[in-house]
Design a protein around this motif. Structure first.
Motif, PDB file in Angstrom:
ATOM      1  N   GLU A 169      77.892  45.575   9.904  1.00  0.00           N
ATOM      2  CA  GLU A 169      78.444  44.538  10.786  1.00  0.00           C
ATOM      3  C   GLU A 169      79.745  43.986  10.219  1.00  0.00           C
ATOM      4  N   LEU A 170      79.762  43.714   8.919  1.00  0.00           N
ATOM      5  CA  LEU A 170      80.992  43.201   8.300  1.00  0.00           C
ATOM      6  C   LEU A 170      82.120  44.223   8.375  1.00  0.00           C
ATOM      7  N   GLY A 171      81.782  45.505   8.252  1.00  0.00           N
ATOM      8  CA  GLY A 171      82.799  46.541   8.383  1.00  0.00           C
ATOM      9  C   GLY A 171      83.431  46.541   9.765  1.00  0.00           C
ATOM     10  N   HIS A 204      74.106  42.481  22.917  1.00  0.00           N
ATOM     11  CA  HIS A 204      73.204  43.064  21.925  1.00  0.00           C
ATOM     12  C   HIS A 204      73.936  43.973  20.944  1.00  0.00           C
ATOM     13  N   ASP A 205      75.094  44.489  21.331  1.00  0.00           N
ATOM     14  CA  ASP A 205      75.853  45.439  20.519  1.00  0.00           C
ATOM     15  C   ASP A 205      77.117  44.762  20.000  1.00  0.00           C
ATOM     16  N   LEU A 206      77.277  44.717  18.687  1.00  0.00           N
ATOM     17  CA  LEU A 206      78.426  44.029  18.090  1.00  0.00           C
ATOM     18  C   LEU A 206      79.745  44.687  18.476  1.00  0.00           C
ATOM     19  N   VAL A 207      79.786  46.012  18.520  1.00  0.00           N
ATOM     20  CA  VAL A 207      81.031  46.708  18.880  1.00  0.00           C
ATOM     21  C   VAL A 207      81.467  46.336  20.293  1.00  0.00           C
ATOM     22  N   ALA A 208      80.522  46.269  21.213  1.00  0.00           N
ATOM     23  CA  ALA A 208      80.851  45.896  22.592  1.00  0.00           C
ATOM     24  C   ALA A 208      81.323  44.448  22.674  1.00  0.00           C
ATOM     25  N   VAL A 209      80.733  43.581  21.884  1.00  0.00           N
ATOM     26  CA  VAL A 209      81.129  42.166  21.881  1.00  0.00           C
ATOM     27  C   VAL A 209      82.533  42.016  21.302  1.00  0.00           C
TER      28      VAL A 209
END
Length: 118
Positions: A28-30, A100-105
């Motif tokens: 997530e940090l990456g 729900h998806d960090l990349v999409a957010v």
């Protein structure tokens, strides 16, 4: 005269019910730092702060260090089954994107990088 051997200090007792805190994991940090690096290169952002609290982890983004954050990227695991654990919150407190998806957010920042050529 009686000389006693040195006694090691007693350990500090920790509470048995240590509260777990929410943190961003390495992946997530990456993803967050990848977006942060692009925005720094574009000259939009200059500083960040990470907070790990009991119920939320926050990555705050600043234009200048002494200001309020421009954006907050939050992870709230309790909302994972409902609205999604991740959210991007603007300066005024409005939720810009949740999911729900960090990349999409994090795609909410892609449109900030697109500028017209003058």
């Amino acid at each position: 005269m009686l000389i006693l051997p040195p006694v090691p200090p007693a350990p500090i007792p920790l509470p048995s019910t240590s509260a777990e805190v929410v943190r961003f994991d390495r992946m997530e940090l990456g993803q967050i730092l990848s977006v942060y690096g692009r925005m720094v290169a574009a000259g939009e952002w200059r500083d960040y702060a990470i907070s790990a609290l009991r119920d939320v982890a926050i990555f705050s983004v600043f234009r200048r260090t002494a200001e309020v954050p421009l954006y907050r990227i939050e992870k709230r695991p309790k909302l994972r089954q409902k609205q999604g654990a991740y959210a991007v919150i603007g300066e005024g407190g409005q939720v810009l994107r949740r999911g729900h998806d960090l990349v999409a957010v994090l795609r909410v920042f892609d449109r900030k990088l697109i500028r017209p050529i003058e």
